[in-house]
Design a protein around this motif. Structure first.
Motif, PDB file in Angstrom:
ATOM      1  N   LEU A 138      -2.849 -64.251  -3.684  1.00 29.05           N
ATOM      2  CA  LEU A 138      -3.310 -65.468  -3.794  1.00 29.05           C
ATOM      3  C   LEU A 138      -4.318 -65.989  -2.649  1.00 29.05           C
ATOM      4  N   GLN A 139      -5.315 -66.459  -3.160  1.00 28.14           N
ATOM      5  CA  GLN A 139      -6.444 -66.811  -1.983  1.00 28.14           C
ATOM      6  C   GLN A 139      -6.006 -68.074  -1.098  1.00 28.14           C
ATOM      7  N   LYS A 140      -5.143 -68.890  -1.868  1.00 27.86           N
ATOM      8  CA  LYS A 140      -4.441 -69.901  -1.242  1.00 27.86           C
ATOM      9  C   LYS A 140      -3.109 -70.164  -1.745  1.00 27.86           C
ATOM     10  N   MET A 141      -2.327 -70.767  -0.932  1.00 24.04           N
ATOM     11  CA  MET A 141      -0.874 -70.840  -1.263  1.00 24.04           C
ATOM     12  C   MET A 141      -0.549 -71.681  -2.473  1.00 24.04           C
ATOM     13  N   PHE A 142      -1.286 -72.734  -2.504  1.00 21.10           N
ATOM     14  CA  PHE A 142      -1.028 -74.016  -3.602  1.00 21.10           C
ATOM     15  C   PHE A 142      -2.385 -73.885  -4.382  1.00 21.10           C
ATOM     16  N   VAL A 157      -1.150 -56.432  -4.057  1.00 28.39           N
ATOM     17  CA  VAL A 157      -0.913 -56.158  -2.650  1.00 28.39           C
ATOM     18  C   VAL A 157       0.442 -56.104  -2.372  1.00 28.39           C
ATOM     19  N   PRO A 158       1.047 -55.512  -1.400  1.00 32.16           N
ATOM     20  CA  PRO A 158       2.476 -55.213  -0.888  1.00 32.16           C
ATOM     21  C   PRO A 158       2.882 -56.777  -0.735  1.00 32.16           C
ATOM     22  N   ALA A 159       4.297 -57.013  -1.088  1.00 35.96           N
ATOM     23  CA  ALA A 159       4.650 -58.459  -0.735  1.00 35.96           C
ATOM     24  C   ALA A 159       4.967 -58.909   0.114  1.00 35.96           C
ATOM     25  N   ILE A 160       5.316 -57.942   1.436  1.00 39.47           N
ATOM     26  CA  ILE A 160       5.374 -58.466   2.664  1.00 39.47           C
ATOM     27  C   ILE A 160       4.129 -58.591   3.206  1.00 39.47           C
ATOM     28  N   VAL A 161       3.027 -58.096   2.903  1.00 36.16           N
ATOM     29  CA  VAL A 161       1.676 -58.233   3.426  1.00 36.16           C
ATOM     30  C   VAL A 161       1.207 -59.459   2.862  1.00 36.16           C
ATOM     31  N   GLN A 166      -0.178 -65.631   3.702  1.00 37.23           N
ATOM     32  CA  GLN A 166       0.110 -66.924   3.525  1.00 37.23           C
ATOM     33  C   GLN A 166       0.738 -67.568   4.897  1.00 37.23           C
ATOM     34  N   ALA A 167       1.364 -66.754   5.741  1.00 40.47           N
ATOM     35  CA  ALA A 167       1.843 -67.264   6.947  1.00 40.47           C
ATOM     36  C   ALA A 167       0.554 -67.492   7.979  1.00 40.47           C
ATOM     37  N   GLY A 168      -0.648 -66.917   7.579  1.00 43.18           N
ATOM     38  CA  GLY A 168      -1.887 -67.146   8.454  1.00 43.18           C
ATOM     39  C   GLY A 168      -2.147 -65.811   9.113  1.00 43.18           C
ATOM     40  N   ALA A 169      -1.647 -64.670   8.808  1.00 45.12           N
ATOM     41  CA  ALA A 169      -2.121 -63.417   9.465  1.00 45.12           C
ATOM     42  C   ALA A 169      -3.604 -63.184   9.092  1.00 45.12           C
ATOM     43  N   ASP A 170      -4.237 -62.318   9.940  1.00 42.26           N
ATOM     44  CA  ASP A 170      -5.510 -62.018   9.689  1.00 42.26           C
ATOM     45  C   ASP A 170      -5.671 -60.947   8.469  1.00 42.26           C
ATOM     46  N   SER A 171      -6.519 -61.189   7.424  1.00 51.37           N
ATOM     47  CA  SER A 171      -6.554 -60.351   6.419  1.00 51.37           C
ATOM     48  C   SER A 171      -7.763 -59.045   6.708  1.00 51.37           C
ATOM     49  N   ASN A 172      -8.340 -59.115   8.022  1.00 55.71           N
ATOM     50  CA  ASN A 172      -9.102 -58.042   8.587  1.00 55.71           C
ATOM     51  C   ASN A 172      -8.127 -57.178   9.448  1.00 55.71           C
ATOM     52  N   SER A 214      14.661 -58.732   9.483  1.00 55.38           N
ATOM     53  CA  SER A 214      15.062 -60.236  10.055  1.00 55.38           C
ATOM     54  C   SER A 214      13.715 -61.086  10.103  1.00 55.38           C
ATOM     55  N   GLY A 215      12.289 -60.535  10.312  1.00 57.11           N
ATOM     56  CA  GLY A 215      11.441 -61.270  10.164  1.00 57.11           C
ATOM     57  C   GLY A 215      11.102 -61.849   8.872  1.00 57.11           C
ATOM     58  N   VAL A 216      11.115 -61.097   7.817  1.00 54.26           N
ATOM     59  CA  VAL A 216      10.967 -61.451   6.329  1.00 54.26           C
ATOM     60  C   VAL A 216      12.180 -62.725   6.175  1.00 54.26           C
ATOM     61  N   HIS A 217      13.241 -62.525   6.525  1.00 58.15           N
ATOM     62  CA  HIS A 217      14.384 -63.502   6.121  1.00 58.15           C
ATOM     63  C   HIS A 217      13.993 -64.887   6.814  1.00 58.15           C
ATOM     64  N   ARG A 218      13.349 -64.916   8.079  1.00 57.28           N
ATOM     65  CA  ARG A 218      12.953 -66.018   8.955  1.00 57.28           C
ATOM     66  C   ARG A 218      11.672 -66.733   8.010  1.00 57.28           C
ATOM     67  N   LEU A 219      10.875 -65.895   7.733  1.00 57.25           N
ATOM     68  CA  LEU A 219       9.597 -66.328   6.946  1.00 57.25           C
ATOM     69  C   LEU A 219      10.044 -66.942   5.646  1.00 57.25           C
ATOM     70  N   LEU A 220      11.007 -66.357   4.876  1.00 55.80           N
ATOM     71  CA  LEU A 220      11.382 -67.074   3.526  1.00 55.80           C
ATOM     72  C   LEU A 220      12.001 -68.442   3.691  1.00 55.80           C
ATOM     73  N   PHE A 221      12.397 -68.857   4.917  1.00 60.39           N
ATOM     74  CA  PHE A 221      12.766 -70.108   5.093  1.00 60.39           C
ATOM     75  C   PHE A 221      11.660 -71.089   4.950  1.00 60.39           C
ATOM     76  N   VAL A 222      10.409 -70.529   5.310  1.00 56.38           N
ATOM     77  CA  VAL A 222       9.315 -71.655   5.297  1.00 56.38           C
ATOM     78  C   VAL A 222       8.316 -71.331   4.303  1.00 56.38           C
ATOM     79  N   TYR A 223       8.265 -70.100   3.853  1.00 58.32           N
ATOM     80  CA  TYR A 223       7.191 -69.842   2.801  1.00 58.32           C
ATOM     81  C   TYR A 223       7.916 -69.394   1.724  1.00 58.32           C
ATOM     82  N   PRO A 224       7.864 -70.171   0.581  1.00 60.22           N
ATOM     83  CA  PRO A 224       8.906 -69.804  -0.680  1.00 60.22           C
ATOM     84  C   PRO A 224       8.263 -68.554  -1.254  1.00 60.22           C
TER      85      PRO A 224
END
Length: 327
Positions: A138-142, A157-161, A166-172, A214-224
Motif C-alpha cells: 500500500l502507498q499509504k496505510m489508510f 511484497v513480504p508481509a514483514i517488510v 507502514q511503521a515508517g521504515a525507509d523504502s530505499n 518479538s518485534g513483529v508482536h510489538r508492531l501488531l499492537f500499533v499497526y493492524p
C-alpha cells in the motif's frame, strides 16, 4: 386466605413493584431513523484524522530492528543449510532436519488428495525453512480498499517488510529492496566453516529469530493486520482487501471472498513446525513412535542441530526428557 398468607402476599407484591420501578426495558428493534449515508462523511473524516497520527515515531527504531533481524535470519539460515542436511517433501509442505528424512506417514499429497502416505524427500532450500508470506503493498496505510479488478495494480511484497514500511521504515533500505533480504554467498566459504564458527552462526540466527518474532508482536499492537479465516492470505492494514483469491470454498456464492480476522505473529512469521529428533530417538524416526517424538519450529531445530542452546520455552514441545518409543 389466612392472615399469615395475606401478609406474605403483600410483601412479595411490594418487592416486585420496587424491582419494576428501578428497571429499564429496551426494545430489540433497531432504530429506523438512523441513516448510514448521512454518517459516511463523519466516518471518512475520522479516518482522515486518524491517519495523521501514523506513522508513530516511537515505533520507527523497532521497525528498523525488525528489518535487520529479518536480514540476519535469512543470511544465517542460508549459511546453515549448506552444512546441515535439510529435506522437504516433494508432494506436501513437510520439512525434516536430519540425515535421510523420516518414515512417519504424514504426507497428505498435492492439494491434500492423499492421507497418511510416506514422504518423498528432496533437498530443501531457505523458503522451506522460513516460509515466505506476501501481501499487497500500500502507498499509504489508510487508503481505499483494493477491489478485485485492481489486484494486479499493486505489487506483492513480504508481509514483514510491508508492516515495517507502514511503521515508517525507509523504502530505499537494502533490506527492503533486496528479495528476501539475501545476498549471494560463496558456497566454498560456507562449506569450510568449523564447528565453533557454525555454532556461532546458529546462535546469531536463533537470536535473530526471537528478535524478529518479538518485534513483529510489538508492531501488531500499533499497526493492524488481517488474515483470512479460511486460507493463509495476509493483509497489512486496518481492513482487508476485496480481491477474491480465497481458494478453500470457491464453489460458494461469495466467489472466493476472504473472511478477515485479526492477524497474529504466527500468521506473519509462521513457525513451520517439524519433527525434532532427540538424543534418545533412533537414527531414523519411525511411524510407530510418532506419539513419543517432539516438535519444534524449523529455525529452532536447525539452530539446535548446529550447536545453539535452545530457549527453555521450547523444551515442552520438543519433549527433550520424554520417553523413547518402544521397540
Amino acid at each position: 386466605m389466612n392472615a399469615r398468607n395475606l401478609r406474605l402476599w403483600q410483601k412479595s407484591s411490594l418487592i416486585l413493584e420496587q424491582v419494576l420501578i428501578g428497571s429499564t426495558f429496551y426494545s430489540t428493534k433497531s432504530n429506523p431513523t438512523v441513516d448510514l449515508r448521512k454518517l459516511r462523511p463523519v466516518i471518512l473524516k475520522r479516518i482522515e484524522e486518524r491517519a495523521k497520527e501514523y506513522p508513530v515515531r516511537g515505533m520507527l527504531p523497532l521497525a528498523h530492528e525488525v528489518l535487520q533481524a529479518r536480514t540476519a535470519l535469512y543470511d544465517g539460515v542460508s549459511t546453515l543449510i549448506q552444512n546441515i542436511p535439510i529435506w522437504a517433501c516433494k508432494y506436501c509442505s513437510e520439512v525434516y532436519i536430519g540425515e535421510g528424512g523420516h518414515l512417519i506417514r504424514t504426507c497428505h499429497g498435492f492439494h491434500r488428495h492423499a492421507k497418511n502416505k510416506t514422504h518423498s524427500w528432496v533437498k530443501a532450500n531457505t523458503n522451506n525453512v522460513v516460509i515466505p508470506v506476501e501481501t499487497f503493498h500500500l502507498q499509504k496505510m489508510f487508503q481505499d480498499v483494493i477491489k478485485h479488478h485492481e489486484r494486479f495494480d499493486y505489487d506483492r511484497v513480504p508481509a514483514i517488510v510491508e508492516l515495517c514500511l507502514q511503521a515508517g521504515a525507509d523504502s530505499n533500505n537494502q533490506t527492503v529492496s533486496t528479495p528476501n533480504g539475501l545476498e549471494k554467498n560463496n558456497n566454498n566459504i560456507l562449506n569450510s566453516l568449523s564447528e565453533d564458527e557454525l555454532r556461532f552462526v546458529a546462535t546469531q540466527t536463533l537470536r535473530a529469530w526471537e528478535a524478529l518474532r518479538s518485534g513483529v508482536h510489538r508492531l501488531l499492537f500499533v499497526y493492524p493486520a488481517r488474515v483470512c479465516k479460511h486460507c493463509s492470505e495476509v493483509h497489512v492494514g486496518p481492513s482487508g482487501h476485496k480481491a477474491r483469491m480465497c481458494g478453500v470454498f470457491k464453489y460458494q456464492s461469495f466467489r472466493g471472498a476472504h473472511f478477515w480476522e485479526k492477524a497474529k505473529v504466527d500468521d506473519l512469521v509462521p513457525p513451520n513446525m517439524v519433527w525434532s529428533r532427540r538424543r534418545q530417538d533412533p537414527q531414523i524416526l519411525l511411524d510407530k513412535g510418532r506419539e513419543y517424538y517432539g516438535h519444534a519450529p524449523a529455525v529452532v531445530d536447525l539452530c539446535s542441530k548446529a550447536g545453539a542452546l535452545v530457549p527453555s520455552k521450547y523444551f515442552c514441545m520438543m519433549k527433550l526428557d520424554g520417553l523413547t518409543a518402544p521397540n
